[in-house]
Design a protein around this motif. Structure first.
Motif, PDB file in Angstrom:
ATOM      1  N   LYS A  53       0.829  -1.208   0.000  1.00 28.81           N
ATOM      2  CA  LYS A  53       0.000   0.000   0.000  1.00 28.81           C
ATOM      3  C   LYS A  53       0.865   1.260   0.000  1.00 28.81           C
ATOM      4  N   GLY A  54       1.899   1.261   0.853  1.00 34.64           N
ATOM      5  CA  GLY A  54       2.763   2.429   0.944  1.00 34.64           C
ATOM      6  C   GLY A  54       3.521   2.650  -0.357  1.00 34.64           C
ATOM      7  N   VAL A  55       4.011   1.550  -0.934  1.00 34.89           N
ATOM      8  CA  VAL A  55       4.748   1.638  -2.197  1.00 34.89           C
ATOM      9  C   VAL A  55       3.826   2.162  -3.294  1.00 34.89           C
TER      10      VAL A  55
ATOM     11  N   VAL B 131       2.291   6.161  -7.241  1.00 34.90           N
ATOM     12  CA  VAL B 131       1.292   7.019  -7.849  1.00 34.90           C
ATOM     13  C   VAL B 131       1.870   8.410  -8.067  1.00 34.90           C
ATOM     14  N   LEU B 132       2.597   8.882  -7.052  1.00 29.12           N
ATOM     15  CA  LEU B 132       3.210  10.208  -7.173  1.00 29.12           C
ATOM     16  C   LEU B 132       4.410  10.193  -8.108  1.00 29.12           C
TER      17      LEU B 132
ATOM     18  N   PHE C  72       8.608  12.029 -13.752  1.00 32.45           N
ATOM     19  CA  PHE C  72       9.194  12.058 -15.092  1.00 32.45           C
ATOM     20  C   PHE C  72       8.621  13.235 -15.863  1.00 32.45           C
ATOM     21  N   PRO C  73       9.489  14.101 -16.369  1.00 31.29           N
ATOM     22  CA  PRO C  73       8.975  15.229 -17.137  1.00 31.29           C
ATOM     23  C   PRO C  73       8.312  14.726 -18.420  1.00 31.29           C
TER      24      PRO C  73
ATOM     25  N   ALA D  83      -3.330  13.779 -14.499  1.00 33.23           N
ATOM     26  CA  ALA D  83      -4.290  14.182 -13.472  1.00 33.23           C
ATOM     27  C   ALA D  83      -4.554  13.071 -12.461  1.00 33.23           C
ATOM     28  N   LEU D  84      -4.348  11.834 -12.881  1.00 33.18           N
ATOM     29  CA  LEU D  84      -4.736  10.687 -12.052  1.00 33.18           C
ATOM     30  C   LEU D  84      -4.091  10.659 -10.656  1.00 33.18           C
ATOM     31  N   PRO D  85      -2.779  10.912 -10.543  1.00 31.85           N
ATOM     32  CA  PRO D  85      -2.184  10.843  -9.202  1.00 31.85           C
ATOM     33  C   PRO D  85      -2.920  11.730  -8.203  1.00 31.85           C
TER      34      PRO D  85
END
Lengths: 283, 345
Positions: free
Chosen positions: A116-118, A123-124, A129-130, A162-164
């Motif tokens: 879960k933490g990973v 997600v972030l 990555f640009p 937008a998802l993160p």
């Protein structure tokens, strides 16, 4: 205990020191407001003035309310289509990032699962990555799969941007809703899904709306992927960067105004929900 | 209306065992209270009956039907939660109607049941309000009305009064009792408040460390605690314990000989209100006097142990005085030192 000592301590602060604190507070607020509002104001003033005023000297801070630039810009070939494309892509992005983000957020908020933490971190990490780095391989892949120059393809890219935030915002929303409410719904005859639909979603709606607006605006403002991945189906930002670079100043202002206004109006419409997301008018 | 049969229910979280093989039979229409300190497993047991948690081992039957693996909605239960869990986005009316609408009852029937249950809980005037506009006590009433409206075969309550202030709790307790007596629903009620347990229960199940240590009527639990723990947990102030030393033909307790059962090692137990001033008995120096109106609570030092007695308010006691109190012989209880179990005299 500490709250008491703090208020006691505050009572001993001299009156002029407190006034100075208030002044500083007000100064910072004014500075931030000017920071945000001044460019928007200048854009609007110049967009609503006739071209002579915009290019002339001295500068005016009151618009002449000439719609010439705007109407010319709107009637400019391709603008309306690009505007429509932008709306379609932004709405698709909003739907996709809520459709995937909200369930993921719910899972983060309600379940303990290995990794879960990973997952939360990964997600972030997608934002680490640009986009320019990803754009070329993406473009190649899109051409291979036939997604290139399609609004859906662009919406997919915007969704990854937008998802993160959708995931993390909805996760914090859902964990703010007591689990007991869901359990109560189960004991009153709901399945897990019904409990989410009848209890959790209505309570989370303000925040979900805010998160949706955020996704919308993210897509609306995105220019790089839009410019690289579309050719005929340009969104407004991509269209502007391509054609306005060589346009006269008044037209640039008109383009900027058309770009800024929808985002502004959308945010203004959901400001109540945004406030409640920040806990100002909650409960 | 249903019986509940809990057989060998065990619950472990990793290496921690919250419940050690619980067996409990609850009769139809019975009001059973699960009583224990926090962390004793009472809420876990209730949630297993509700279907909100599943047992690691064992089975639960409600009304003769095996429900161990059924979700809460299929068990014929309803539940009142500690924090009320009143839905904040619905009016009081819609909260009470929530479960009925899930059952797809007719509109008129929903209306009738909501009005009746709101009437029972005296919240007819609040039906159009939202939970944010209600006080804690009113929310509690809504939660109970919502549970009753389901007309469940089993009603489960998880510390429903613990968030109310003392006066309101007293009032709600009496009201709950009268409402539930009328509805004759099998009820399992979790609390850590022994007074609540005593006043509401048909039977009390005292839990400690994941075990049920005693199941009996309130007065039985009070008078004849099955273990030293129960004696020390129930009763305010709790039972006094004194070490006993085996002597010829009985036991020596704080310098006085008492007849007791034969055993390896015993402890002597007596409730504070079962002591009377006498010529001979336990002598001790008075350390604290707490006048409580109806009576006074005197804390003494007897044979190096704290020893409490409840005495009549009119009796003059002064600090530092040596008081001699005799236990009522029929109220003396003996506990095995090693196991803590009660030993019959």
């Amino acid at each position: 205990m500490s709250a008491v000592t703090e208020t006691e301590a505050a009572a001993f602060v001299p009156a002029d020191a407190r006034r100075a604190g208030r002044m500083l507070n007000a100064a910072i607020i004014i500075l931030l407001c000017v920071w945000v509002l001044l460019p928007i104001y200048l854009v609007l003033v110049n967009a609503l003035s006739d071209p002579q005023t915009v290019t002339g000297w001295p500068k005016h801070f009151v618009p002449t309310f000439d719609l010439g630039s705007l109407s010319f810009f709107i009637s400019y070939a391709g603008v309306l289509k690009a505007l429509g494309n932008s709306v379609v892509v932004a709405v698709l992005t909003m739907v996709l990032s809520l459709g995937f983000g909200a369930p993921a957020g719910y899972a983060l908020a309600r379940f303990d699962f290995p990794g879960k933490g990973v997952f939360r971190l990964l997600v972030l990490m997608t934002r680490a990555f640009p986009l320019p780095l990803l754009a070329l391989p993406l473009a190649v892949m899109f051409i291979r799969t036939g997604l290139d120059d399609s609004l859906f393809g662009l919406a997919l890219v915007h969704t990854t941007l937008a998802l993160p935030f959708s995931v993390l915002i909805t996760a914090s929303l859902f964990s703010g809703i007591p689990f007991e409410l869901e359990e109560a719904a189960w004991t009153l005859g709901c399945t897990r899904l019904q409990a989410v639909r009848k209890v959790v979603l209505p309570l989370a709606l303000p925040g979900i709306a805010a998160s949706g607006v955020f996704a919308f605006v993210t897509s609306w403002n995105e220019v790089f992927a839009a410019a690289v991945l579309t050719i005929r189906n340009r969104t407004l930002t991509a269209f502007l960067i391509q054609s306005l670079d060589v346009s006269p100043l008044p037209l640039k202002f008109a383009g900027a105004a058309v770009l800024v206004l929808p985002a502004l109006i959308f945010l203004f419409a959901v400001r109540k929900y945004l406030f409640s997301l920040w806990g100002i008018a909650n409960r | 209306m249903a019986t509940i049969s809990i057989k060998g229910v065990q619950k472990s979280y990793g290496t921690f065992t919250a419940l050690h093989g619980i067996d409990l039979e609850i009769a139809d229409q019975e009001f059973l209270v699960l009583l224990g300190a926090s962390g004793c497993g009472k809420t876990t047991l209730l949630r297993i009956v509700a279907g909100l948690n599943s047992p690691s081992r064992g089975s639960v039957k409600i009304g003769g039907n095996e429900v161990t693996h059924l979700p809460p909605r299929s068990r014929g239960i309803s539940m009142v939660f500690q924090n009320y869990a009143v839905f904040p986005h619905l009016t009081v009316f819609e909260n009470i109607a929530f479960g009925l609408r899930m059952q797809k009852l007719e509109k008129a029937e929903v209306e009738r049941r909501v009005r009746r249950c709101a009437g029972l809980m005296h919240i007819e005037g609040l039906l159009e309000r939202y939970s944010g506009q209600l006080s804690g006590g009113q929310r509690q009433r809504v939660a109970v009305a919502r549970a009753l409206a389901m007309e469940p075969s089993v009603l489960l309550m998880d510390e429903p009064l613990s968030n109310l202030d003392a006066l309101l709790r007293l009032e709600m307790r009496a009201e709950l009792k009268s409402v539930l007596q009328e509805s004759r629903t099998t009820t399992v009620y979790v609390t850590h408040d022994q007074v609540e347990a005593m006043s509401l229960a048909d039977r009390i199940a005292v839990m400690h460390g994941g075990h049920i240590v005693q199941v009996a009527t309130p007065i039985e639990v009070y008078r004849n605690p099955a273990t030293r723990f129960v004696g020390g947990f129930i009763g305010s102030p709790p039972m006094n314990f004194l070490p006993a030393e085996a002597v010829e033909g009985g036991w020596q307790v704080a310098g006085k000989r008492y007849e007791g059962p034969r055993a390896d090692g015993l402890e002597f137990g007596i409730r504070p209100e079962d002591l009377e001033p006498a010529e001979a008995g336990f002598a001790g120096e008075v350390r604290v006097i707490e006048p409580l109106g109806a009576h006074q609570l005197v804390t003494m030092n007897v044979a190096g142990q704290l020893f409490r007695a409840v005495l009549d308010s009119d009796r003059r006691v002064s600090l530092g005085e040596t008081l001699t109190l005799a236990p009522r012989p029929d109220r003396v209880r003996w506990f095995d030192t090693a196991s803590g179990l009660a030993v019959a005299a």
